[in-house]
Design an enzyme around this catalytic site. Structure first.
Site, PDB file in Angstrom:
ATOM      1  CD  GLU A  62      -2.030  -1.231   3.063  1.00 47.89           C
ATOM      2  OE1 GLU A  62      -1.776  -0.290   3.849  1.00 47.89           O
ATOM      3  OE2 GLU A  62      -2.552  -2.292   3.424  1.00 47.89           O
ATOM      4  CE  LYS A 111       5.783   5.194   6.676  1.00 46.44           C
ATOM      5  NZ  LYS A 111       5.602   6.556   7.107  1.00 46.44           N
ATOM      6  CG  ASP A 150       4.744  12.218   5.133  1.00 49.98           C
ATOM      7  OD1 ASP A 150       4.814  11.766   6.285  1.00 49.98           O
ATOM      8  OD2 ASP A 150       5.575  13.008   4.656  1.00 49.98           O
ATOM      9  CE1 TYR A 157      -2.567   2.751   9.236  1.00 51.25           C
ATOM     10  CE2 TYR A 157      -2.598   4.401   7.499  1.00 51.25           C
ATOM     11  CZ  TYR A 157      -2.305   4.034   8.805  1.00 51.25           C
ATOM     12  OH  TYR A 157      -1.756   4.952   9.658  1.00 51.25           O
ATOM     13  CE  LYS A 178       9.918   6.360   5.758  1.00 49.26           C
ATOM     14  NZ  LYS A 178      10.671   7.282   6.550  1.00 49.26           N
ATOM     15  CB  CYS A 215      23.700  43.797   9.348  1.00 49.32           C
ATOM     16  SG  CYS A 215      22.001  43.256   9.561  1.00 49.32           S
ATOM     17  CB  CYS A 235      20.537  47.249  10.914  1.00 49.79           C
ATOM     18  SG  CYS A 235      21.947  46.382  11.594  1.00 49.79           S
ATOM     19  CB  CYS A 252      23.955  41.705  12.450  1.00 49.72           C
ATOM     20  SG  CYS A 252      23.402  43.305  13.049  1.00 49.72           S
ATOM     21  CB  CYS A 304      19.842  44.487  13.964  1.00 50.69           C
ATOM     22  SG  CYS A 304      19.423  43.657  12.437  1.00 50.69           S
TER      23      CYS A 304
HETATM   24  S1  IVH Z   1       0.232   0.259   8.980  1.00 54.57           S
HETATM   25  C1  IVH Z   1       1.954  -1.631  12.566  1.00 54.57           C
HETATM   26  N1  IVH Z   1      -0.150   1.341   6.621  1.00 54.57           N
HETATM   27  O1  IVH Z   1       3.245   5.237   9.004  1.00 54.57           O
HETATM   28  C2  IVH Z   1       1.267  -1.053  11.438  1.00 54.57           C
HETATM   29  N2  IVH Z   1       0.817   2.681   8.341  1.00 54.57           N
HETATM   30  O2  IVH Z   1       5.944   4.962  10.051  1.00 54.57           O
HETATM   31  C3  IVH Z   1       1.400   0.396  11.385  1.00 54.57           C
HETATM   32  N3  IVH Z   1       1.292   4.983   7.700  1.00 54.57           N
HETATM   33  O3  IVH Z   1       2.320   4.925  12.366  1.00 54.57           O
HETATM   34  C4  IVH Z   1       0.470   1.050  10.529  1.00 54.57           C
HETATM   35  N4  IVH Z   1       0.543   4.830   5.634  1.00 54.57           N
HETATM   36  O4  IVH Z   1       0.861   6.404  10.813  1.00 54.57           O
HETATM   37  C5  IVH Z   1       0.304   1.528   7.885  1.00 54.57           C
HETATM   38  N5  IVH Z   1      -0.562   2.184   4.507  1.00 54.57           N
HETATM   39  C6  IVH Z   1      -0.121   2.375   5.749  1.00 54.57           C
HETATM   40  C7  IVH Z   1       0.388   3.617   6.210  1.00 54.57           C
HETATM   41  C8  IVH Z   1       0.862   3.725   7.522  1.00 54.57           C
HETATM   42  C9  IVH Z   1       1.078   5.627   6.549  1.00 54.57           C
HETATM   43  C10 IVH Z   1       1.900   5.609   8.899  1.00 54.57           C
HETATM   44  C11 IVH Z   1       1.269   5.219  10.204  1.00 54.57           C
HETATM   45  C12 IVH Z   1       2.388   4.616  11.026  1.00 54.57           C
HETATM   46  C13 IVH Z   1       3.584   5.200  10.364  1.00 54.57           C
HETATM   47  C14 IVH Z   1       4.823   4.359  10.597  1.00 54.57           C
END
Ligand code: IVH
Length: 672
Positions: free
Chosen positions: A117, A119, A121, A230, A317, A411, A414, A429, A434
């Protein structure tokens, strides 16, 4: 008097709630509405009319998404099952290693079925449903206990208020997911904040957290937030066999879910993460990786959890986003301590969906090391939540017309003479008058981590300073409505809001106050340490340096700066004046001693590569929290903190099995 509700009206209300919730789902989850906005509004107002007339409001009525008054503070919520975090993999090899560990643990060579899936942010959230109704929403917090954000989460239209449309509804279920903001929305929000002179959010994740962790739900409601579910925590009255089965059920129950792939064997997993990586630029939201999970829940259970991370999942990542652009100009900006920082102004460029038009160049040593000049074509990188930075100059594109940007003699704000002390990287500075420094001090004082005065950001401070209304931060408390109404940016409501925010800021904590007053080298962590050790502000007046160095985590430099500050009569007078304005400084976390152990107490860290912050600052931070910094990796190293262009220490750490973390992960560990 409440009118008795006739049976046909009761039925009409029930139908309106059901229909409106369905249309909300079509619009906000499926992005495929089947009625017009006008028709939706007509149904909504009919429902509102009936609810008001008959005082009959169903718990899942869409009218209940809005209208909650602001709170003073968040209540705490204990999670039934801890909300875990994830281990990271930075390369395909590390993903293969993960698969090997899983197989080794299970004692089987058979191909494992995984799910892949994106991730997200954003901000992790738990939604608890009882008998199908949304009962509580909480943030992750420390994983065990979070904050009650139910009223805020209700305002997000894709959060179902009731679980329906599925054949089986569990008596109780914790549904977990991530709230996030699309990149376009984040940029729009920042543009609006810039116009209002409010501090900008660094990235969509911070903007999301700032929108959900709001005492006033109407602010959350005004931000366009999304949800992706998720996972689950505790469930009663139902079982799921696999991640796939769970996601299918969530989808059927009208929860927004991630696009998920099932992949048998690690080769297929790697294909899936490469596909996600290739497409991430076209997604409307920020994703910094892929989450790989063992699909079968029985196998997940067998694998279990090591400390805070499950053995059955890993986050891969993606590499940072990079683009080339041109440096149009380099300028110097003056911070609140007088340090002059060079920054580059770029020809605006979209990097991973975010428009980047400037970035700090940190200091002149760094600029010389990278040989950066005005007019250069440069490779700029943005990694998730890290501020953009110049990776390298593309020397082949040089025409000979590029100009260096030498250390200014004066600076830029100022015109005073600039100094660079022996052995110091920083250029300063040192003028007490200033204007840039004074304004930065006021901005810092009013900032979220300090006195938290909403509406007193860069633009408004600049204006109030230029009109002579605020010359020092204590003048903030002398502002009158009539002063503000004379200014172009203020009308009755905005002036009232600012004055109320100033009034609210008078109730603060010692840690926030000590941070706000901007003592040289004292950041949020240093301020917390002082609050913990000194309990009350007056105990710091005339404090001696040798008393401060007894605090193990305080370095010599910080101790000197604190003692100089509190032995200056002019400073003490300012602090006393502030107290006279009615400031109430409490110390709720540390008033009665309950010494928390720092999570990095006694641990040894080694740093390699370029970090988003100067190396010295990171070392100070680690030491402030009781950790040690060593220059070489050995078996006794606990963590290797890796930055950009890591050196040979990374190979050594890998060979010795030393855990590697990014700068942001270091911050997360410390914050725990
Ligand atoms: S699973 C133990 N699925 O990433 C399972 N987490 O770095 C943990 N996150 O705390 C969650 N997308 O806030 C899962 N598809 C995804 C996610 C996800 C983002 C976040 C989540 C977690 C953090 C860990």
């Amino acid at each position: 008097m409440t009118e008795k509700i006739p049976a046909d009206i009761k039925k009409e209300i029930e139908k309106l709630v059901k229909d409106l919730n369905y249309h909300c789902y079509r619009y906000y989850v499926l992005d495929s509405p089947v009625i017009s906005d006008e028709e939706y509004d007509r149904l909504y107002f009919r429902l509102k009319e009936l609810e008001d007339k008959y005082h009959s409001i169903l718990p899942d009525s869409p009218t209940q998404r809005v209208g909650a008054p602001p709170l003073d503070k968040f209540e705490k919520v204990k999670h039934s099952e801890p909300m875990l975090s994830l281990d990271n993999a930075f390369s395909h090899d590390e993903v293969r290693e993960f698969d090997k560990r899983v197989k080794r643990f299970l004692g089987s060579e058979k191909n494992i079925e995984y799910t892949v899936e994106p991730k997200y942010d954003g901000l992790a959230i738990e939604l608890t449903y009882r008998d199908g109704l949304l009962f509580k929403a909480s943030t992750r917090g420390d994983g065990y206990e979070g904050e009650d954000v139910t009223r805020n989460m209700r305002t997000i239209k894709s959060v179902p208020l009731k679980i329906e449309s599925v054949s089986k509804v569990p008596n109780e279920i914790d549904i977990r997911g991530e709230v996030y903001m699309d990149i376009d929305e984040f940029e729009k929000l920042n543009r609006e904040r810039e116009k209002k002179g409010e501090p900008l959010f660094a990235n969509p994740r911070n903007a999301t957290a700032g929108s959900v962790r709001q005492l006033d739900p109407s602010i959350t409601a005004s931000r366009k937030l999304h949800l992706a579910c998720y996972g689950i925590g505790a469930v009663k009255g139902m079982t799921f066999k696999s991640q796939k089965e769970l996601i299918d059920w969530l989808k059927e129950a009208r929860f927004p879910v991630p696009k998920m792939q099932v992949a048998r064997g690690i080769d297929k997993v790697i294909d899936a993460i490469m596909e996600l990586g290739a497409n991430r630029g076209s997604l409307p939201f920020e994703t910094d990786g892929a989450v790989i999970k063992v699909n079968d829940f029985d196998i997940q259970k067998k694998l279990g959890v090591k400390t805070r991370e499950p053995r059955w999942a890993i986050a891969y990542k993606f590499a940072a986003h990079q683009e080339t652009t041109k440096i149009l100009d380099i300028q110097g900006s003056v911070g609140r301590t007088g340090v002059i920082t060079p920054f580059a102004i770029f020809k605006p460029v979209r990097i991973g969906g975010v428009t980047v038009s400037r970035s700090t160049l940190h200091n002149w040593d760094e600029m010389e090391r990278k040989d950066i000049k005005i007019g250069d074509t440069v490779l700029v990188e943005r990694a998730g939540d890290v501020i953009p930075h110049v990776v390298t100059v593309i020397k082949e594109n040089r025409t000979g017309k590029e100009e260096p940007f030498p250390i200014p003699k004066e600076c830029p704000a100022c015109g005073s003479k600039v100094v660079r002390e022996e052995g110091e990287v920083a250029v300063r500075c040192i003028s007490l008058h200033c204007p840039a420094q004074i304004q930065e001090k006021i901005i810092h004082f009013a900032s979220r981590g300090g006195m938290d005065i909403e509406g007193l950001g860069e633009k408004n401070v600049e204006l109030l300073y230029s009109k002579g209304l605020i010359k020092h931060f204590e003048d903030i408390y002398k502002l009158k409505k009539s002063n503000l109404l004379e200014l172009p940016r203020f009308a009755e409501k905005s002036a009232q809001n600012l004055l109320e925010a100033i009034e609210r800021s008078k109730n603060t904590t010692l840690a926030k106050f000590l941070f706000a007053i901007g003592i040289l080298h004292v950041g949020e962590y240093g301020a917390k340490l002082l609050a913990r050790n000194f309990k009350e502000l007056k105990n710091l007046y005339h404090v001696k340096r040798n008393e401060l160095v007894k605090i193990k985590q305080l370095g010599e430099k910080i101790a000197s700066s604190i003692s100089t500050f509190f032995n200056d009569e002019k400073n003490i007078k300012i602090l006393k004046t502030l107290e006279d304005f009615g400031l109430k400084i409490s110390n709720p976390d540390y008033a009665s001693e309950k010494k928390e152990e720092s999570p990095i107490e006694g641990l040894t860290f080694v740093i390699t590569g370029t970090l988003p912050k100067p190396r010295k600052e990171v070392e100070d931070l680690i030491e402030l929290h009781g950790g040690h910094v060593s220059s070489s990796v050995s078996a006794s190293t606990d963590y290797l903190v890796i930055g950009e262009e890591p050196g040979s220490k990374l190979q050594k750490a890998k060979a010795l099995g030393v855990k590697t973390i990014s700068y942001n992960e270091l911050l997360k560990i410390i914050e725990q």
